[in-house]
Structures are given as structure tokens and as C-alpha cells.
Design a protein around this motif. Structure first.
Motif, mmCIF file in Angstrom:
data_model
loop_
_atom_site.group_PDB
_atom_site.id
_atom_site.type_symbol
_atom_site.label_atom_id
_atom_site.label_comp_id
_atom_site.label_asym_id
_atom_site.label_seq_id
_atom_site.Cartn_x
_atom_site.Cartn_y
_atom_site.Cartn_z
ATOM 1 N N ASP A 104 16.252 -5.462 -10.875
ATOM 2 C CA ASP A 104 17.154 -4.353 -11.202
ATOM 3 C C ASP A 104 16.996 -3.211 -10.206
ATOM 4 O O ASP A 104 16.732 -2.053 -10.567
ATOM 5 N N LEU A 105 17.199 -3.557 -8.922
ATOM 6 C CA LEU A 105 17.030 -2.582 -7.852
ATOM 7 C C LEU A 105 18.358 -2.200 -7.194
ATOM 8 O O LEU A 105 18.382 -1.705 -6.065
ATOM 9 N N TRP A 106 19.462 -2.426 -7.911
ATOM 10 C CA TRP A 106 20.765 -2.192 -7.294
ATOM 11 C C TRP A 106 20.927 -0.747 -6.836
ATOM 12 O O TRP A 106 21.530 -0.467 -5.798
ATOM 13 N N PRO B 50 11.170 -4.876 -3.340
ATOM 14 C CA PRO B 50 10.841 -3.765 -4.259
ATOM 15 C C PRO B 50 9.879 -2.757 -3.640
ATOM 16 O O PRO B 50 9.935 -1.567 -3.963
ATOM 17 N N GLU B 51 8.984 -3.240 -2.756
ATOM 18 C CA GLU B 51 8.038 -2.345 -2.109
ATOM 19 C C GLU B 51 8.683 -1.589 -0.940
ATOM 20 O O GLU B 51 8.296 -0.455 -0.636
ATOM 21 N N PHE B 52 9.677 -2.218 -0.285
ATOM 22 C CA PHE B 52 10.260 -1.624 0.905
ATOM 23 C C PHE B 52 11.397 -0.649 0.612
ATOM 24 O O PHE B 52 11.529 0.385 1.273
ATOM 25 N N VAL C 256 0.836 -1.194 0.000
ATOM 26 C CA VAL C 256 0.000 0.000 0.000
ATOM 27 C C VAL C 256 0.880 1.258 0.000
ATOM 28 O O VAL C 256 0.637 2.214 -0.731
ATOM 29 N N VAL C 257 1.936 1.241 0.827
ATOM 30 C CA VAL C 257 2.865 2.371 0.851
ATOM 31 C C VAL C 257 3.557 2.536 -0.508
ATOM 32 O O VAL C 257 3.838 3.650 -0.948
ATOM 33 N N ALA C 258 3.801 1.423 -1.182
ATOM 34 C CA ALA C 258 4.541 1.460 -2.446
ATOM 35 C C ALA C 258 3.824 2.247 -3.537
ATOM 36 O O ALA C 258 4.471 2.735 -4.466
ATOM 37 N N VAL C 259 2.501 2.383 -3.448
ATOM 38 C CA VAL C 259 1.765 3.094 -4.501
ATOM 39 C C VAL C 259 1.608 4.585 -4.195
ATOM 40 O O VAL C 259 1.030 5.320 -4.998
ATOM 41 N N LEU C 260 2.135 5.026 -3.049
ATOM 42 C CA LEU C 260 2.030 6.435 -2.692
ATOM 43 C C LEU C 260 2.950 7.295 -3.548
ATOM 44 O O LEU C 260 3.968 6.835 -4.068
#
Length: 365
Positions: free
Chosen positions: A334-336, A294-296, A256-260
Motif C-alpha cells: 500500500d505504497l501508492w 518500501p525502504e527507497f 539503514v536509511v529507512a529507520v532514520l
């Protein structure tokens, strides 16, 4: 949403069996889908092997006018037995009898009706009666029974019911819905102003229910709910994070936080709760268990420095297998660029462990 879904399904099983939900705490570790199937099997076990006496009573009701059958149901059978008999009738006949019963009696009987018979009976009931019974269920605080019915209600009924029930009832019923796929449509029927009031009511001890609803919808609706929650007063928003920490609901909160927006996510990142080492200590294990890096990570990047160091130390202390899973997930997504600030805050020993992981060796190779 899995943990909250499992919780809701467990409460439904407890209601079916007339027991305290705490007696079924052992189900908390199971996937929600497994508990849902157990609930369906419980329904079948309870209702498919009904005494033959019920069929005899059901056959007898066909021989008398609906008004007489309703009087017998009310005076001689009572709500539980009347519901059991209704479940043995053709839906149209059951609806005819229900139409002659007092609303309060019908509302009490609803809790005992075979859930598999609800759709057919609801389809045959008058709109006005459905509205009155729905409001009566709300007044009784019977959210689990409402959750069985609401997914079968016509739009014309929902539009009349929603203004007559409290925001708390909307939250509790949405959480308990047997047909959560109907939630997006119901949210649209509510409109923006009512949705804002419903989200605001979550601060009164109902954040888990609000998270369950947010997790059950996607796209623009999830973003709307997330944004409304993020713009509540800071003390209320802090209460949300502490509730999540206490009940280990990070898997529900982080998506939910990830879509903010960045601005709203920054509001979350500076909350007092996310400066609390005890709260932060639970984040990393939850992210590892659910693969929600990815969300955190975008939230991590906005945390105060001391909070980021606490998270980095917790991540650096993970077992090698968990660290390797983190590295592979980061590589796959690909979150490096997001994870390197986390690694930089770790102590030298943790950094050495990470760079020796199979995932890093594979990447270097």
C-alpha cells in the motif's frame, strides 16, 4: 546484509586455505548462507582428516606435565602444529598447556586452531589470559581470528578487552564475527559513547564494515547506528554513499536509511553524491533486485528534483517484468501515495507502459 555477509565468509575461506580472497571472487554471487556452509565443510575437510601423527603427539602430551608439553609445543612444534595438536586434546588439557605458553605464541597459534574447538577451550581458560591473548590478536591485526573467538568470550572478558582495542579493531572484528547473533549484546556492553566513536571511525575506509554491523542488528540498535552515521560531517556521509555506489551495497544501506527520522533522512537526500547521475543510475537496479521499494521510496520523495527525475527515467526504462514486480510490491505494501510522484516524473511512453501492466489491470479490474 547478504552481499557483505558473503564477502566476509569468502575472506574466512581464503584465510582457512591460506589464499588471496581475490581467488574466490566467483563466490560473490552466492547467498551468504551457502558460502557459510561451504566454509563449514572446508573446516571439516581440513581438520577431520588430520594425520594420525597428531593423535600420537596429543596422547604423548598427556604423559608429561603441562609445562613440559608447553615447552615442546613452543620449541619443537611451532604455532601451526601446536594448534593442530591442541585441537586433538580435551579442552581442559589444551587450556592447561596454553596457560604455560607465551601470549605471543598463543596468539599466533589461534589462527590455526580448529574453529569448532574454540568454545570448549575458551571456557577453560583464565580470564586474564583471554584478555591478554585478545589484545595480542588486535595488535597483530588478526581480525578474522578475533572474529572466531569474540562470540565465545565471557562478558567479564569483553568488558576488559573493549577499552584496550581501537575503534577500527571493533569494526573489523564485528564484521568478521562467526557468531553475529552476539553483536547486539556486545554493542550494549560498549555503551553509547564508545559506539559513537566506533561509527565515526568508519569514515576511514570502513563504511562496509559499519553497514554489515548495522544490518546484523535490529530495532533501536540499528536506529542508533543509523542516526550516528547520518550525523557525521556531510563530507564523511557523502563518502559513505559513494562507497555504497562503487561497491553496489544499496541493499545494505537502504534498510539503514529507512529507520532514520525525517530530518536525518533529509540530510542524506541532499548529499552531493545523490545528485550524481552515475551514483543514481545504480540505485534503481539494486532496488529492483532486492525488492527494497518500501525502504527507497521515502528517500526518493526527499531527493532534489533533478535527482528524482534521474531516478524516474531509470525506473521508466525498466523491463515490463520489473515494472510489474514494482507495481505488485507497491500494491501489497500500500505504497501508492509514495510511488505516484515517481510515475508522474516519467515520460509519457513510460507512463503508458505502466498503466498497461498486468498489476495495474488487475487493480483496475
Amino acid at each position: 546484509m547478504d552481499k557483505l555477509s558473503t564477502r566476509a565468509e569468502t575472506e574466512k575461506i581464503a584465510r582457512l586455505l591460506g589464499r588471496d580472497p581475490g581467488e574466490f571472487a566467483f563466490l560473490a554471487q552466492l547467498p551468504a548462507e551457502d558460502v557459510r556452509r561451504l566454509r563449514e565443510q572446508t573446516v571439516a575437510a581440513l581438520y577431520d582428516n588430520a594425520p594420525e601423527m597428531l593423535d600420537r603427539i596429543a596422547r604423548a602430551t598427556k604423559l608429561v606435565p603441562a609445562g613440559v608439553a608447553a615447552a615442546i609445543s613452543q620449541k619443537a612444534l611451532g604455532p601451526r602444529l601446536a594448534a593442530a595438536v591442541a585441537g586433538r586434546l580435551e579442552p581442559s588439557r589444551a587450556a592447561d598447556i596454553i596457560d604455560k605458553l607465551p601470549v605471543a605464541f598463543t596468539a599466533e597459534s589461534c589462527a590455526h586452531l580448529d574453529p569448532r574447538r574454540i568454545a570448549g577451550i575458551v571456557a577453560n581458560l583464565d580470564e586474564g589470559l583471554l584478555v591478554r591473548v585478545s589484545v595480542a590478536l588486535a595488535e597483530r591485526g588478526d581480525h578474522l581470528t578475533m572474529g572466531r573467538f569474540v562470540g565465545h568470550l565471557r562478558d567479564s572478558v569483553l568488558i576488559r578487552v573493549l577499552p584496550q582495542v581501537s575503534d577500527e579493531v571493533v569494526l573489523r572484528t564485528g564484521y568478521a564475527m562467526d557468531a553475529p547473533e552476539r553483536l547486539p549484546h556486545i554493542i550494549e556492553l560498549m555503551g553509547d559513547d564508545r559506539l559513537e566513536k566506533v561509527v565515526a571511525s568508519a569514515a576511514d575506509g570502513l563504511w562496509p564494515q559499519a553497514l554489515a554491523i548495522a544490518s546484523a542488528v535490529t530495532g533501536e540498535q540499528r536506529t542508533r547506528i543509523a542516526t550516528l552515521a547520518a550525523r557525521r560531517p556531510p563530507a564523511q556521509l557523502d563518502g559513505l554513499v559513494r562507497t555504497v555506489a562503487e561497491q553496489d551495497l544499496w541493499e545494505s544501506l537502504l534498510p539503514v536509511v529507512a529507520v532514520l527520522s525525517d530530518e536525518d533522512r533529509r540530510t542524506v537526500a541532499v548529499l552531493p553524491a545523490l545528485r550524481d547521475p552515475e551514483v543514481l543510475a545504480g540505485v534503481v537496479p539494486a532496488v529492483v533486485a532486492t525488492a527494497l521499494w518500501p525502504e527507497f521510496l521515502p528517500l526518493f520523495d526527499l531527493l532534489p528534483e533533478e535527482s528524482r527525475k534521474t531516478v524516474a527515467d531509470a525506473a521508466g526504462g525498466l523491463p515490463d517484468a520489473d515494472l510489474d514486480a514494482l507495481a505488485r510490491e507497491v500494491d501489497k505494501r500500500d505504497l501508492w501515495e509514495l510511488v505516484l510522484p515517481l510515475v508522474e516524473l516519467m515520460d509519457d511512453g513510460a507512463k503508458e507502459r505502466i498503466f498497461m501492466l498486468p498489476a495495474f489491470q488487475d487493480r483496475a479490474g
